[in-house]
Motif scaffolding. Structure first.
Motif: not given
Ligand code: FAD
Length: 505
Positions: A21-22, A331, A160, A45, A363, A24, A87, A89, A212, A237-238, A384
């Motif tokens: 995600g963003i 973990f 959401i 994953s 997150d 990582g 894959s 973890v 934005r 999603l975002g 993030a």
């Molecule tokens: P994520 O983007 O969730 O990425 C996690 C990554 O880890 C993914 O690639 C996943 O495949 C991987 N993963 C998970 N478990 C494992 C594992 N065991 N082993 C290996 N990989 C793993 N934020 C805003 O700022 N504005 C908005 O308007 C907004 N709207 C949103 C709307 C929706 C519908 C959603 C769901 C979220 C929204 N958000 C919004 C929140 C925002 O999307 C998240 O805060 C942000 O994407 C978090 O990023 P992240 O990299 O921490 O996690």
């Protein structure tokens, strides 16, 4: 004892990042730039990764960027020293500095950053009529269900839910919120009142452009991803996630939203169970807030929601938009992590978890440092990115034995978004979070155009909500950061006839 064969030894990396995600991806990119001769392993994953593009710092703390879902080889081409392993973890052996993937492969790290995101907190697990929206797959699933639906129930009052109720057409929406006013995570009752007329208004075309974060994933790409990888945990999603998706139900209606406030879901009945219960469900109320007109519903629905207020509504399905749970589970086994109150991995001011050489960002983590008086953690796209970036900086500094200063982005909470087609800027303690009762609110509102609220304490500005094209964000950002005493300006601070920038520039 026989020596271990070199081919069987787990690959070693100085830096391993988990999650595409963003958080990582940003972390891996920064590490790749700082350590060009090291391989950075990104284990995720999801088949697609999220990349920040067109990043622009629009003011000291407000930022603008696009987010693209990309195939992992695009990232590997941009950064030849990033290697993406697709894959999940399944286990972490922190004492051995080792992770084990679903594919059974082991990797040894010197420093690890966990960025596995969070998943929706559903009101109930395992009910096929209750959907959560988190990633591209679940958004596609929701879209498919909605196309056949005449009525749905949305539970929750965060971002959401707000976006959904505004976007959905062709379907009646019962919106159940536990607070008195809509959008409680972002607004107080005043701002909510300003927004409510938009729920019954016809949507303008074209939509306003808005500074934005922008998320790009073509509708077709969402379908492809859903079909190709069922059951995998994708990235969240975002911003603008709904653009390009058709949120149209099976009826010929535009907006039709009924709000049930101050209630939660008490019980969910499937059709047969509901009929046996001999309870009565209500028709879609014709007039908002007119309880006397509540009529019995003649129609049979696949599922029924009983609210704590005693009312029951039938619907095609329920969307549970009641927050997220950090993805910490894989973990935890055998690792004594300290967890935050909300279940995230607790991190200190260097994004370091409680275990040696393990960092976390995005997150999945819960910040546990003493924050600046005008910053708070929220699980948002911008944070993030900022945390992924800063975690990499801390990992690098630790590796090189250098000191690190807290990043400036943690000085002031700043978020730009869009709700009900209005630009929304939130700054600092925008909802007077944690300020007690000795604060004042100042308001300026032009119906249908703009809503400005500032939170003042001891003559100083601590937060602001700006809805519409107010152009005040930079000035207010500076006033909050400078903590200037504004008492002598009184009400002039929000007087639209006064060009406030001239006062303070
Ligand atoms: P994520 O983007 O969730 O990425 C996690 C990554 O880890 C993914 O690639 C996943 O495949 C991987 N993963 C998970 N478990 C494992 C594992 N065991 N082993 C290996 N990989 C793993 N934020 C805003 O700022 N504005 C908005 O308007 C907004 N709207 C949103 C709307 C929706 C519908 C959603 C769901 C979220 C929204 N958000 C919004 C929140 C925002 O999307 C998240 O805060 C942000 O994407 C978090 O990023 P992240 O990299 O921490 O996690």
């Amino acid at each position: 004892m026989a020596a271990q064969s070199p081919q069987l030894a787990a690959p070693r990396s100085r830096f391993v990042v988990v999650g595409g995600g963003i958080a990582g991806v940003t972390c891996a990119e920064r590490l790749a730039t700082e350590f060009p001769s090291d391989d950075i392993l990104l284990v995720t994953s999801s088949p697609l990764i999220k990349a920040v593009t067109n990043f622009k710092q629009v003011s000291r703390t407000l930022e603008e960027f696009d987010v693209e879902e990309q195939a992992s080889n695009i990232l590997e081409k941009r950064y030849p020293n990033i290697k993406v392993i697709q894959s999940g973890v399944k286990q972490l052996k922190s004492e051995e500095h080792k992770i084990i993937t679903e594919a059974g492969q082991e990797y040894i790290y010197e420093k690890l950053c966990l960025c596995a995101g969070a998943r929706p907190k559903l009101i109930t697990e395992g009910n096929p009529f209750v959907l959560g929206i988190r990633d591209t797959d679940s958004a596609a699933e929701f879209q498919k269900h909605l196309a056949r639906a005449k009525r749905i129930t949305i539970v929750g009052n965060g971002g959401i839910a707000l976006e959904l109720v505004y976007e959905i057409e062709g379907c009646e929406v019962i919106w159940a919120i536990k607070d008195k006013a809509i959008g409680n995570t972002f607004f107080d009752a005043g701002a909510a009142e300003f927004l409510i007329p938009k729920l019954s208004a016809v949507k303008p075309e074209p939509r306003i452009a808005c500074k934005r974060t922008k998320y790009t994933a073509a509708g077709s790409k969402i379908e492809q991803s859903a079909a190709a990888n069922p059951g995998e945990i994708g990235s969240a999603l975002g911003p603008d996630w709904h653009e390009g998706l058709c949120f149209k139900g099976a009826k010929e209606l535009s907006h039709k939203v009924h709000i049930e406030s101050l209630c939660e879901v008490k019980k969910i009945y499937l059709q047969e169970e509901f009929q046996q219960s001999e309870k009565v469900s209500l028709a879609f109320p014709r007039v908002q807030l007119d309880e006397r007109n509540a009529e019995m519903d003649e129609e049979r629905w696949p599922v029924y929601v009983e609210l704590t207020s005693g009312k029951i509504y039938g619907c095609d399905f329920i969307v549970s938009a009641t927050g997220v749970i950090p993805n910490v589970q894989p973990f935890l086994d055998g690792n004594n992590f300290v967890l935050g109150k909300d279940g995230g991995l607790s991190v200190d001011k260097y994004m370091h978890t409680s275990l040696p050489d393990i960092y976390a960002a995005g997150d999945i983590c819960t910040t546990s440092w003493e924050p600046s008086p005008v910053w708070q953690q929220m699980r948002l796209w911008t944070q993030a990115r900022q945390m992924g970036w800063y975690a990499a900086k801390c990992m690098a500094a630790d590796t090189l034995g250098e000191p690190t200063d807290m990043d400036f982005c943690f000085e002031l909470f700043a978020h730009v978004t869009k709700f009900f087609n209005y630009k929304v800027v939130l700054l600092g303690k925008y909802n007077a979070q944690g300020l007690g009762s000795d604060h004042e609110l100042m308001l300026r509102c032009t119906k249908g155009q703009e809503f400005v609220k500032v939170v003042m304490q001891n003559g100083r500005m601590l937060g602001a909500v700006l809805i519409g094209e107010t152009d005040l964000e930079e000035t207010f950002e500076n006033l909050i950061l400078n903590q200037m005493d504004l008492s002598r300006y009184g009400e002039d601070l929000l007087d639209p006839r006064i060009d406030i920038e001239d006062y303070f520039d």
